[in-house]
Design a protein around this motif. Structure first.
Motif, PDB file in Angstrom:
ATOM      1  N   ALA A 172      39.527  42.772  43.250  1.00 46.64           N
ATOM      2  CA  ALA A 172      39.957  44.145  43.098  1.00 46.64           C
ATOM      3  C   ALA A 172      40.176  43.582  45.469  1.00 46.64           C
ATOM      4  CB  ALA A 172      39.324  45.347  43.868  1.00 46.64           C
ATOM      5  N   HIS A 176      39.815  47.648  49.044  1.00 46.13           N
ATOM      6  CA  HIS A 176      39.141  48.801  48.095  1.00 46.13           C
ATOM      7  C   HIS A 176      38.083  49.066  48.258  1.00 46.13           C
ATOM      8  CE1 HIS A 176      39.011  50.405  43.401  1.00 46.13           C
ATOM      9  NE2 HIS A 176      40.177  50.695  43.881  1.00 46.13           N
ATOM     10  N   HIS A 195      42.794  51.509  37.190  1.00 49.84           N
ATOM     11  CA  HIS A 195      42.790  49.937  36.055  1.00 49.84           C
ATOM     12  C   HIS A 195      44.111  49.641  36.046  1.00 49.84           C
ATOM     13  CE1 HIS A 195      40.910  47.707  32.415  1.00 49.84           C
ATOM     14  NE2 HIS A 195      41.355  47.014  33.984  1.00 49.84           N
ATOM     15  N   LEU A 196      44.267  48.639  36.353  1.00 46.83           N
ATOM     16  CA  LEU A 196      45.826  47.749  36.379  1.00 46.83           C
ATOM     17  C   LEU A 196      46.532  47.240  35.151  1.00 46.83           C
ATOM     18  CD1 LEU A 196      46.414  46.949  39.995  1.00 46.83           C
ATOM     19  CD2 LEU A 196      46.952  48.656  39.268  1.00 46.83           C
ATOM     20  N   SER A 226      51.834  43.600  38.822  1.00 41.96           N
ATOM     21  CA  SER A 226      50.224  43.963  38.695  1.00 41.96           C
ATOM     22  C   SER A 226      49.437  43.369  40.112  1.00 41.96           C
ATOM     23  CB  SER A 226      49.634  44.173  37.227  1.00 41.96           C
ATOM     24  OG  SER A 226      48.090  43.994  37.511  1.00 41.96           O
ATOM     25  N   ALA A 230      47.541  45.742  42.356  1.00 39.63           N
ATOM     26  CA  ALA A 230      45.769  45.349  43.313  1.00 39.63           C
ATOM     27  C   ALA A 230      46.077  44.555  45.421  1.00 39.63           C
ATOM     28  CB  ALA A 230      45.417  44.197  42.144  1.00 39.63           C
ATOM     29  N   PHE A 236      42.414  47.925  40.627  1.00 33.08           N
ATOM     30  CA  PHE A 236      41.463  46.510  40.235  1.00 33.08           C
ATOM     31  C   PHE A 236      41.686  46.228  38.851  1.00 33.08           C
ATOM     32  CE2 PHE A 236      38.812  49.918  37.880  1.00 33.08           C
ATOM     33  CZ  PHE A 236      38.913  49.719  36.006  1.00 33.08           C
ATOM     34  N   ALA A 237      41.420  44.612  38.829  1.00 33.94           N
ATOM     35  CA  ALA A 237      42.030  44.630  36.718  1.00 33.94           C
ATOM     36  C   ALA A 237      41.311  42.936  36.997  1.00 33.94           C
ATOM     37  CB  ALA A 237      43.778  44.603  37.420  1.00 33.94           C
ATOM     38  N   TYR A 239      42.202  39.256  36.394  1.00 28.87           N
ATOM     39  CA  TYR A 239      43.016  38.519  35.920  1.00 28.87           C
ATOM     40  C   TYR A 239      42.530  37.359  35.843  1.00 28.87           C
ATOM     41  CZ  TYR A 239      46.572  42.143  38.816  1.00 28.87           C
ATOM     42  OH  TYR A 239      46.580  43.184  38.703  1.00 28.87           O
ATOM     43  N   LEU A 253      42.832  39.310  47.607  1.00 24.84           N
ATOM     44  CA  LEU A 253      41.129  39.796  46.514  1.00 24.84           C
ATOM     45  C   LEU A 253      40.127  39.088  46.083  1.00 24.84           C
ATOM     46  CD1 LEU A 253      44.261  39.219  43.896  1.00 24.84           C
ATOM     47  CD2 LEU A 253      43.639  41.399  45.145  1.00 24.84           C
TER      48      LEU A 253
END
Length: 305
Positions: A172, A176, A195-196, A226, A230, A236-237, A239, A253
């Protein structure tokens, strides 16, 4: 020698009626008259002694037998197309075009290096690249729209071998709220935030296989969207680490300090639609991809388990 009582044209008509949603639509798609389509389906029923359709209210629906015939007929048509592609490949020797589907989590820089090298050897071969997600990759391979695929799952009946492992990390933006808690995070903490996801590119999606963590969810069509969301602190995600190298290096990030599950691994496979139709160009590209991945994995521990 047994002779089939149903022609490929008749099977094509039946499949088109189901896929297109009616006789008129099927006639338009196949550039035939509606009466020709109706006659073809009626002949299947007469020759095989089964009812393919039944009336449900004002619309025609497949009978149980009809559903079986539709599936088998569609498989027969695909096999017929595969035989024709095999003949074309054998006659031509050299493919004028290569079509490949690649999961978006495969390192883009590595893929482009391979394509650049391939273009230097075979400048006249056109490349059709599909950047796909999950079921979309399988669908392109399964329907014969591509000759090669780098996918996270190999569809049943297709040939594929493990290519590489990809590390995913939960991240994130530094701004965040999850990063402001100043402690190790649990999945319960994640439930309070968005959530992405990147949308599965399959046209016929079944059960959603995404891991549900929170009811707050944004699904977008492109990985760049996406990642940008973020970086803006919108969610958040997880990746693939290679996709966000620059964002991590520039502190746009940051990895989330999860007590568990902050890291995931996936296996990517290199698959072919039909080994019998893989021409010399496709085989050469496969060699290049495997060589590039082997060299990259040897020098970059982030893409191996």
């Amino acid at each position: 020698m047994n002779r089939s009582r149903v022609t490929l044209d008749q099977w094509q008509a039946l499949v088109a009626v189901v896929d297109a949603g009616g006789y008129a639509q099927a006639a338009e798609e196949l550039h035939r008259t509606q009466s020709t389509i109706s006659y073809a389906v009626r002949k299947i029923e007469e020759q095989l002694g089964v009812d393919v359709f039944e009336l449900e209210g004002r619309r025609a629906a497949l009978t149980e037998a009809g559903r079986v015939l539709y599936r088998r007929g569609k498989a027969l048509l695909r096999e017929s197309e595969r035989v024709e592609r095999t003949a074309a490949a054998l006659a031509g020797g050299q493919e004028p075009e290569l079509r490949l589907a690649v999961e978006i989590v495969f390192p883009t820089w590595l893929l482009l290096q391979c394509l650049q090298r391939f273009a230097e050897e075979r400048p006249d071969t056109r490349i059709e690249l599909y950047e796909s997600v999950l079921g979309g990759t399988e669908e392109l391979l399964g329907e014969g729209q591509v000759q090669l695929a780098i996918c996270s799952r190999v569809p049943p009946g297709y040939v594929g071998d493990p290519l590489m492992h990809v590390r995913f990390i939960a991240v994130a933006a530094p701004s965040h709220p999850l990063h402001q808690l100043g402690r190790t995070l649990t999945h319960q903490d994640l439930r309070e935030h968005r959530h992405l996801f990147v949308r599965d590119t399959a046209t016929r999606r079944g059960t959603d296989t995404a891991r549900e963590i929170t009811e707050q969810r944004w699904t977008v069509s492109h990985k760049a969207t996406s990642i940008r969301a973020a970086c803006m602190g919108l969610g958040f995600a997880w990746y693939a680490e290679d996709l966000i190298r620059e964002e991590l290096a520039s502190d746009q990030l940051r990895p989330l300090p999860l007590s568990e599950g902050g890291e995931r691994w996936a296996t990517l496979y290199l698959a072919t639609a039909d080994p019998d139709t893989v021409g010399p160009g496709a085989r050469r590209l496969v060699e290049m991809i495997r060589e590039a991945v082997a060299t990259s994995v040897a020098g970059d521990e982030r893409i191996q388990p």
